[in-house]
Scaffold this motif. Structure first.
Motif, PDB file in Angstrom:
ATOM      1  N   MET A   1       0.854  -1.169   0.000  1.00 35.60           N
ATOM      2  CA  MET A   1       0.000   0.000   0.000  1.00 35.60           C
ATOM      3  C   MET A   1       0.900   1.232   0.000  1.00 35.60           C
ATOM      4  O   MET A   1       1.925   1.261   0.643  1.00 35.60           O
ATOM      5  N   ASN A   2       0.480   2.221  -0.717  1.00 37.24           N
ATOM      6  CA  ASN A   2       1.330   3.397  -0.866  1.00 37.24           C
ATOM      7  C   ASN A   2       1.092   4.419   0.242  1.00 37.24           C
ATOM      8  O   ASN A   2       0.244   4.248   1.099  1.00 37.24           O
ATOM      9  N   CYS A   3       1.831   5.505   0.182  1.00 35.32           N
ATOM     10  CA  CYS A   3       1.780   6.560   1.198  1.00 35.32           C
ATOM     11  C   CYS A   3       0.390   7.174   1.297  1.00 35.32           C
ATOM     12  O   CYS A   3      -0.107   7.414   2.380  1.00 35.32           O
ATOM     13  N   THR A   4      -0.253   7.432   0.144  1.00 36.00           N
ATOM     14  CA  THR A   4      -1.582   8.021   0.157  1.00 36.00           C
ATOM     15  C   THR A   4      -2.561   7.124   0.892  1.00 36.00           C
ATOM     16  O   THR A   4      -3.369   7.587   1.688  1.00 36.00           O
ATOM     17  N   SER A   5      -2.491   5.819   0.639  1.00 44.95           N
ATOM     18  CA  SER A   5      -3.373   4.881   1.337  1.00 44.95           C
ATOM     19  C   SER A   5      -3.129   4.943   2.839  1.00 44.95           C
ATOM     20  O   SER A   5      -4.071   4.894   3.622  1.00 44.95           O
ATOM     21  N   TYR A   6      -1.865   5.061   3.233  1.00 48.17           N
ATOM     22  CA  TYR A   6      -1.531   5.150   4.653  1.00 48.17           C
ATOM     23  C   TYR A   6      -2.153   6.403   5.269  1.00 48.17           C
ATOM     24  O   TYR A   6      -2.736   6.355   6.356  1.00 48.17           O
ATOM     25  N   ILE A   7      -2.070   7.517   4.578  1.00 52.41           N
ATOM     26  CA  ILE A   7      -2.614   8.784   5.092  1.00 52.41           C
ATOM     27  C   ILE A   7      -4.127   8.711   5.211  1.00 52.41           C
ATOM     28  O   ILE A   7      -4.690   9.092   6.231  1.00 52.41           O
ATOM     29  N   ILE A   8      -4.792   8.205   4.172  1.00 53.30           N
ATOM     30  CA  ILE A   8      -6.252   8.149   4.213  1.00 53.30           C
ATOM     31  C   ILE A   8      -6.718   7.179   5.293  1.00 53.30           C
ATOM     32  O   ILE A   8      -7.703   7.427   5.980  1.00 53.30           O
ATOM     33  N   ARG A   9      -5.996   6.072   5.491  1.00 51.94           N
ATOM     34  CA  ARG A   9      -6.370   5.134   6.549  1.00 51.94           C
ATOM     35  C   ARG A   9      -6.226   5.774   7.933  1.00 51.94           C
ATOM     36  O   ARG A   9      -6.960   5.422   8.851  1.00 51.94           O
ATOM     37  N   ALA A  10      -5.295   6.704   8.087  1.00 51.50           N
ATOM     38  CA  ALA A  10      -5.160   7.407   9.369  1.00 51.50           C
ATOM     39  C   ALA A  10      -6.427   8.212   9.656  1.00 51.50           C
ATOM     40  O   ALA A  10      -6.882   8.269  10.807  1.00 51.50           O
ATOM     41  N   TYR A  11      -7.017   8.827   8.623  1.00 52.42           N
ATOM     42  CA  TYR A  11      -8.304   9.517   8.800  1.00 52.42           C
ATOM     43  C   TYR A  11      -9.388   8.514   9.192  1.00 52.42           C
ATOM     44  O   TYR A  11     -10.169   8.748  10.102  1.00 52.42           O
ATOM     45  N   VAL A  64     -10.806   2.578  -5.958  1.00 57.33           N
ATOM     46  CA  VAL A  64      -9.746   2.953  -6.880  1.00 57.33           C
ATOM     47  C   VAL A  64      -9.096   1.675  -7.385  1.00 57.33           C
ATOM     48  O   VAL A  64      -8.848   0.754  -6.603  1.00 57.33           O
ATOM     49  N   THR A  65      -8.814   1.622  -8.695  1.00 64.32           N
ATOM     50  CA  THR A  65      -8.263   0.383  -9.241  1.00 64.32           C
ATOM     51  C   THR A  65      -7.268   0.630 -10.362  1.00 64.32           C
ATOM     52  O   THR A  65      -7.336   1.632 -11.061  1.00 64.32           O
ATOM     53  N   MET A  66      -6.361  -0.319 -10.480  1.00 63.81           N
ATOM     54  CA  MET A  66      -5.459  -0.412 -11.627  1.00 63.81           C
ATOM     55  C   MET A  66      -5.786  -1.672 -12.415  1.00 63.81           C
ATOM     56  O   MET A  66      -5.052  -2.048 -13.313  1.00 63.81           O
ATOM     57  N   GLY A  67      -6.858  -2.375 -12.043  1.00 67.85           N
ATOM     58  CA  GLY A  67      -7.203  -3.609 -12.741  1.00 67.85           C
ATOM     59  C   GLY A  67      -8.433  -4.310 -12.205  1.00 67.85           C
ATOM     60  O   GLY A  67      -9.467  -4.328 -12.857  1.00 67.85           O
ATOM     61  N   PRO A  68      -8.353  -4.912 -11.001  1.00 67.14           N
ATOM     62  CA  PRO A  68      -9.488  -5.687 -10.499  1.00 67.14           C
ATOM     63  C   PRO A  68     -10.762  -4.849 -10.367  1.00 67.14           C
ATOM     64  O   PRO A  68     -10.715  -3.645 -10.110  1.00 67.14           O
ATOM     65  N   ILE A  69     -11.899  -5.526 -10.554  1.00 67.54           N
ATOM     66  CA  ILE A  69     -13.213  -4.891 -10.509  1.00 67.54           C
ATOM     67  C   ILE A  69     -14.026  -5.501  -9.374  1.00 67.54           C
ATOM     68  O   ILE A  69     -14.158  -6.727  -9.286  1.00 67.54           O
ATOM     69  N   PHE A  70     -14.592  -4.647  -8.502  1.00 66.91           N
ATOM     70  CA  PHE A  70     -15.428  -5.090  -7.389  1.00 66.91           C
ATOM     71  C   PHE A  70     -16.910  -4.907  -7.704  1.00 66.91           C
ATOM     72  O   PHE A  70     -17.293  -3.915  -8.325  1.00 66.91           O
ATOM     73  N   THR A  71     -17.721  -5.833  -7.226  1.00 65.83           N
ATOM     74  CA  THR A  71     -19.175  -5.700  -7.213  1.00 65.83           C
ATOM     75  C   THR A  71     -19.607  -6.059  -5.797  1.00 65.83           C
ATOM     76  O   THR A  71     -19.744  -7.242  -5.459  1.00 65.83           O
ATOM     77  N   LEU A 102      -7.139 -12.978 -11.000  1.00 67.05           N
ATOM     78  CA  LEU A 102      -7.174 -12.547  -9.603  1.00 67.05           C
ATOM     79  C   LEU A 102      -6.210 -13.390  -8.782  1.00 67.05           C
ATOM     80  O   LEU A 102      -6.329 -14.617  -8.731  1.00 67.05           O
ATOM     81  N   ALA A 103      -5.260 -12.727  -8.161  1.00 61.23           N
ATOM     82  CA  ALA A 103      -4.275 -13.424  -7.336  1.00 61.23           C
ATOM     83  C   ALA A 103      -4.744 -13.551  -5.887  1.00 61.23           C
ATOM     84  O   ALA A 103      -4.691 -14.626  -5.297  1.00 61.23           O
ATOM     85  N   ARG A 104      -5.235 -12.429  -5.304  1.00 60.74           N
ATOM     86  CA  ARG A 104      -5.505 -12.436  -3.856  1.00 60.74           C
ATOM     87  C   ARG A 104      -6.462 -11.306  -3.482  1.00 60.74           C
ATOM     88  O   ARG A 104      -6.504 -10.273  -4.127  1.00 60.74           O
ATOM     89  N   ILE A 105      -7.192 -11.524  -2.402  1.00 56.51           N
ATOM     90  CA  ILE A 105      -7.980 -10.477  -1.752  1.00 56.51           C
ATOM     91  C   ILE A 105      -7.516 -10.393  -0.315  1.00 56.51           C
ATOM     92  O   ILE A 105      -7.366 -11.409   0.364  1.00 56.51           O
ATOM     93  N   SER A 147      -2.675 -10.834 -11.143  1.00 53.95           N
ATOM     94  CA  SER A 147      -1.437 -11.579 -11.393  1.00 53.95           C
ATOM     95  C   SER A 147      -0.270 -10.694 -11.804  1.00 53.95           C
ATOM     96  O   SER A 147       0.885 -11.104 -11.705  1.00 53.95           O
ATOM     97  N   LYS A 148      -0.546  -9.458 -12.244  1.00 56.13           N
ATOM     98  CA  LYS A 148       0.522  -8.527 -12.627  1.00 56.13           C
ATOM     99  C   LYS A 148       0.907  -7.588 -11.486  1.00 56.13           C
ATOM    100  O   LYS A 148       1.718  -6.697 -11.664  1.00 56.13           O
ATOM    101  N   GLY A 149       0.293  -7.774 -10.331  1.00 52.34           N
ATOM    102  CA  GLY A 149       0.589  -6.923  -9.178  1.00 52.34           C
ATOM    103  C   GLY A 149      -0.219  -5.641  -9.155  1.00 52.34           C
ATOM    104  O   GLY A 149      -0.026  -4.808  -8.283  1.00 52.34           O
ATOM    105  N   HIS A 150      -1.144  -5.474 -10.089  1.00 46.75           N
ATOM    106  CA  HIS A 150      -2.033  -4.310 -10.070  1.00 46.75           C
ATOM    107  C   HIS A 150      -3.094  -4.553  -9.002  1.00 46.75           C
ATOM    108  O   HIS A 150      -3.534  -5.687  -8.793  1.00 46.75           O
ATOM    109  N   TYR A 151      -3.515  -3.496  -8.357  1.00 48.01           N
ATOM    110  CA  TYR A 151      -4.442  -3.685  -7.254  1.00 48.01           C
ATOM    111  C   TYR A 151      -5.621  -2.728  -7.316  1.00 48.01           C
ATOM    112  O   TYR A 151      -5.603  -1.738  -8.044  1.00 48.01           O
TER     113      TYR A 151
END
Length: 166
Positions: A1-11, A64-71, A102-105, A147-151
């Motif tokens: 998880m990137n820095c932005t995700s860390y900041i938003i999770r703090a909120y 937010v996504t770089m690949g996987p789709i949620f429903t 899909l590699a993992r959730i 599988s390409k590491g996109h999340y």
């Protein structure tokens, strides 16, 4: 998880309902920051209009996504607040699919991974269910990885436990 995700999770850990947004820097295509691939999807009830789409994003009914789709299931809509009686259980449920497999959730609660399931790079739509027993007001978020590491990262599902305070 990137820095932005860390900041938003703090909120989110403070109960502040700020939500994820998406975008990528298009003028520097060689930066390695995935230009054009990072996008936001939002759940809109009924006919889609610009106003409804923007409201859904503002209300956190998005991810937010770089690949996987949620429903998500109706009771697991991102940005929603779910009520749970003290000592009760809550069922998180979503469907997820990834063209690249899909590699993992992973499921996060208060910034910590609490569950994970491997999907062996399936291209089929996968159902994911997790039953939790929250003891205090909290939030849950899904992260799907292909599988390409996109999340893909969802906004939280807020869970309010009767008789407790964050």
């Amino acid at each position: 998880m990137n820095c932005t995700s860390y900041i938003i999770r703090a909120y989110w850990n403070k109960g502040i309902k700020k939500y994820l947004s998406a975008g990528s820097d298009q003028h520097e295509a060689t930066s390695g920051l995935y230009p054009g691939i990072i996008r936001i999807y939002a759940h809109v009830d009924g006919n889609v209009t610009t106003e409804k789409y923007l409201k859904a994003i503002k209300d956190g009914h998005s991810y937010v996504t770089m690949g996987p789709i949620f429903t998500p299931a109706a009771n697991t809509m991102f940005g929603s607040t779910q009520k749970v009686p003290a000592g009760g259980k809550y069922t998180l449920h979503t469907e997820v699919q990834a063209v690249d497999g899909l590699a993992r959730i992973d499921v996060y609660c208060e910034g910590k991974a609490i569950a994970s399931q491997e999907f062996n790079n399936t291209q089929d739509a996968a159902q994911y269910t997790l039953i939790v027993e929250p003891t205090k007001n909290s939030w849950y978020s899904f992260v799907a990885i292909d599988s390409k590491g996109h999340y893909a990262v969802t906004n939280p599902i807020w869970v309010d436990v009767a008789g407790t305070v964050k």
